[in-house]
Design a protein around this motif. Structure first.
Motif, short mmCIF file in Angstrom:
data_model
loop_
_atom_site.label_atom_id
_atom_site.label_comp_id
_atom_site.label_asym_id
_atom_site.label_seq_id
_atom_site.Cartn_x
_atom_site.Cartn_y
_atom_site.Cartn_z
N VAL A 1 -5.66 1.16 3.89
CA VAL A 1 -6.24 0.89 2.73
C VAL A 1 -5.24 0.26 1.73
O VAL A 1 -4.17 0.70 1.80
CB VAL A 1 -6.38 2.53 1.83
CG1 VAL A 1 -6.90 2.11 0.42
CG2 VAL A 1 -7.43 3.10 2.72
N VAL A 2 -5.67 -0.69 1.12
CA VAL A 2 -4.63 -1.49 0.30
C VAL A 2 -5.12 -1.56 -1.18
O VAL A 2 -6.35 -1.68 -1.39
CB VAL A 2 -4.34 -2.97 0.96
CG1 VAL A 2 -3.82 -2.96 2.31
CG2 VAL A 2 -5.82 -3.80 0.77
N ARG A 3 -3.82 -1.67 -2.01
CA ARG A 3 -4.39 -2.29 -3.35
C ARG A 3 -3.96 -3.69 -3.75
O ARG A 3 -2.90 -4.33 -3.06
CB ARG A 3 -3.47 -1.59 -4.24
CG ARG A 3 -3.56 -1.97 -5.85
CD ARG A 3 -2.58 -1.05 -6.77
NE ARG A 3 -2.66 -1.65 -8.09
CZ ARG A 3 -1.83 -1.30 -9.12
NH1 ARG A 3 -0.83 -0.33 -8.84
NH2 ARG A 3 -1.94 -1.62 -10.19
N VAL A 4 -5.03 -4.36 -4.16
CA VAL A 4 -4.92 -5.87 -4.62
C VAL A 4 -5.13 -5.87 -5.93
O VAL A 4 -6.35 -5.90 -6.34
CB VAL A 4 -5.99 -6.76 -3.74
CG1 VAL A 4 -5.72 -8.12 -4.06
CG2 VAL A 4 -5.61 -6.46 -2.20
N GLY A 5 -4.03 -6.15 -6.72
CA GLY A 5 -4.15 -6.35 -8.23
C GLY A 5 -4.83 -4.92 -8.72
O GLY A 5 -4.17 -3.84 -8.43
N ASP A 6 -5.81 -4.94 -9.46
CA ASP A 6 -6.57 -3.80 -9.94
C ASP A 6 -7.60 -3.33 -8.97
O ASP A 6 -8.46 -2.49 -9.57
CB ASP A 6 -6.91 -3.98 -11.37
CG ASP A 6 -5.79 -4.17 -12.37
OD1 ASP A 6 -4.75 -3.82 -12.23
OD2 ASP A 6 -6.08 -5.02 -13.20
N THR A 7 -7.46 -3.54 -7.85
CA THR A 7 -8.72 -3.31 -6.99
C THR A 7 -8.07 -2.40 -5.82
O THR A 7 -7.01 -2.89 -5.32
CB THR A 7 -9.72 -4.28 -6.50
OG1 THR A 7 -8.79 -5.35 -5.49
CG2 THR A 7 -10.01 -5.29 -7.51
N VAL A 8 -9.03 -1.68 -4.91
CA VAL A 8 -8.51 -1.16 -3.88
C VAL A 8 -9.58 -1.49 -2.73
O VAL A 8 -10.65 -1.53 -3.05
CB VAL A 8 -8.69 0.48 -3.81
CG1 VAL A 8 -8.30 1.10 -2.57
CG2 VAL A 8 -7.51 1.02 -4.80
N ARG A 9 -9.04 -1.91 -1.64
CA ARG A 9 -9.92 -2.58 -0.46
C ARG A 9 -9.84 -1.47 0.70
O ARG A 9 -8.61 -0.93 1.17
CB ARG A 9 -9.24 -3.90 0.25
CG ARG A 9 -8.99 -4.87 -0.98
CD ARG A 9 -10.26 -5.14 -1.88
NE ARG A 9 -9.84 -5.98 -3.04
CZ ARG A 9 -10.05 -7.38 -2.89
NH1 ARG A 9 -10.39 -7.83 -1.90
NH2 ARG A 9 -9.61 -7.82 -4.12
N ARG A 10 -11.02 -1.12 1.09
CA ARG A 10 -11.03 0.04 1.97
C ARG A 10 -12.09 -0.38 3.24
O ARG A 10 -12.94 -1.06 2.93
CB ARG A 10 -11.50 1.21 1.75
CG ARG A 10 -10.54 2.03 0.31
CD ARG A 10 -11.01 3.14 -0.63
NE ARG A 10 -10.97 4.29 0.41
CZ ARG A 10 -11.90 4.85 0.91
NH1 ARG A 10 -13.18 4.37 1.02
NH2 ARG A 10 -11.74 5.98 1.77
N PRO A 11 -11.89 0.28 4.27
CA PRO A 11 -12.71 -0.16 5.35
C PRO A 11 -14.55 0.41 5.06
O PRO A 11 -14.58 1.26 4.32
CB PRO A 11 -12.44 0.54 6.58
CG PRO A 11 -10.83 0.84 6.27
CD PRO A 11 -10.83 1.10 4.92
N MET A 12 -15.31 -0.34 5.46
CA MET A 12 -16.82 0.01 5.28
C MET A 12 -17.17 1.00 6.49
O MET A 12 -16.49 0.92 7.51
CB MET A 12 -17.65 -1.19 5.31
CG MET A 12 -17.38 -2.11 4.12
SD MET A 12 -18.38 -1.43 2.71
CE MET A 12 -20.13 -1.71 2.85
N HIS A 13 -17.96 1.81 6.28
CA HIS A 13 -18.58 2.75 7.29
C HIS A 13 -20.19 2.74 7.13
O HIS A 13 -20.64 2.35 6.28
CB HIS A 13 -18.10 4.21 7.09
CG HIS A 13 -16.55 4.17 6.80
ND1 HIS A 13 -15.80 4.40 8.19
CD2 HIS A 13 -15.63 4.43 5.99
CE1 HIS A 13 -14.67 4.40 7.90
NE2 HIS A 13 -14.50 4.44 6.63
N PRO A 14 -20.76 3.72 8.09
CA PRO A 14 -22.07 3.52 7.96
C PRO A 14 -22.84 4.12 6.95
O PRO A 14 -24.03 3.90 6.54
CB PRO A 14 -22.64 4.35 9.27
CG PRO A 14 -21.30 4.09 10.29
CD PRO A 14 -20.16 3.90 9.35
N TRP A 15 -21.93 5.12 6.23
CA TRP A 15 -22.28 5.68 5.16
C TRP A 15 -21.93 5.10 3.62
O TRP A 15 -22.25 5.71 2.84
CB TRP A 15 -21.86 7.15 5.12
CG TRP A 15 -20.27 7.34 5.49
CD1 TRP A 15 -19.22 7.26 4.48
CD2 TRP A 15 -19.88 7.40 6.63
NE1 TRP A 15 -18.18 7.30 5.29
CE2 TRP A 15 -18.38 7.58 6.47
CE3 TRP A 15 -20.09 7.63 7.87
CZ2 TRP A 15 -17.40 7.58 7.36
CZ3 TRP A 15 -19.35 7.66 9.05
CH2 TRP A 15 -17.80 7.66 8.64
#
Length: 257
Positions: A15-29
């Protein structure tokens, strides 16, 4: 390009923060979770991240919630003000989600389970580490991957396992920052009252039932090859969970109700 900050560097999840956003892996749910988060935005619930889309690396993009989280959360709920605030936040969430009707066939991490009468979409992992704190005030809720249909008492019982806590004195001090052995009955009463429960009858038993439900789910996810649950079978996590349940059963009298 905005600067990257790694927030979690797990073997199975980065999980990473990029500026004012968070990027996380996608899952089936993830689509179901995004539908839930969009509902919370629509009803003006301010404590959940907003869904911004999916980036060119296939990661979900959420708004960043500023404050302290993770391990910092434990000390915040030792303070009774933080304990009460956590319970009130859970009640606010349950009130906000009560009118949410997910699309037919929605898939959650627990599987494509139908919603029954008396259930709502619980957070499913409502512990102090998944809250964003400013002092003893929680200002956000993180990590919605375990959301799914359950009775509301599930979230209450899940939280109480960790904030009462349903742990021995040594672990309460070592892992949960309690400077003295906790008065578990009082802490259970404080949380229940702040959430709005009018009776403690059966509440401790709900916590033990929730512990068993979680263990059953972990075993099923592990059998399906889901991570990190599959690794928990060999790294001692499942055995520790079994020991925690046994402790709760043996010390049920500490909690009253």
């Amino acid at each position: 390009m905005a600067e990257h900050e790694v927030l979690q560097e797990g073997v199975h999840r980065r999980v990473v923060r990029v500026g004012d956003t968070v990027r996380r892996p996608m899952h089936p749910w993830s689509a179901s979770v995004h539908e839930l988060l969009r509902h919370l935005a629509d009803v003006g619930f301010p404590y959940a991240p907003r869904v911004l889309g999916v980036d060119d690396e296939g990661r979900e993009v959420l708004t960043y919630l500023d404050g302290d989280s993770g391990g910092d959360g434990w000390a915040r709920v030792v303070d009774e003000a933080g304990l009460r605030a956590m319970a009130r936040l859970l009640r606010d969430y349950h009130d906000a989600v009560a009118g949410f009707r997910p699309r037919t066939g929605a898939v959650w991490s627990s599987g494509p389970v139908p919603r029954h009468a008396g259930e709502l979409i619980c957070h499913g992992d409502f512990g102090p580490w998944n809250l964003v704190w400013r002092g003893t005030r929680p200002v956000g809720i993180l990590d919605w991957d375990h959301a799914g249909p359950r009775r509301p008492i599930f979230d209450v019982a899940y939280a109480l396992e960790y904030v009462a806590p349903f742990r021995d004195d040594a672990e309460s001090a070592r892992s949960m920052h309690h400077p003295v052995p906790p008065d578990r009955r009082r802490r259970l009463e404080i949380f229940a009252a702040a959430y709005g429960l009018t009776s403690l009858d059966g509440l401790a038993d709900e916590v033990i039932a929730q512990q068993r439900q979680v263990l059953t789910l972990v075993r099923r996810l592990a059998a399906d090859g889901q991570q990190p649950q599959a690794s928990w079978l060999t790294d001692g996590t499942v055995a520790a969970t079994e020991a925690h349940i046994a402790w709760s059963v043996r010390h049920r009298d500490l909690f009253g109700g």
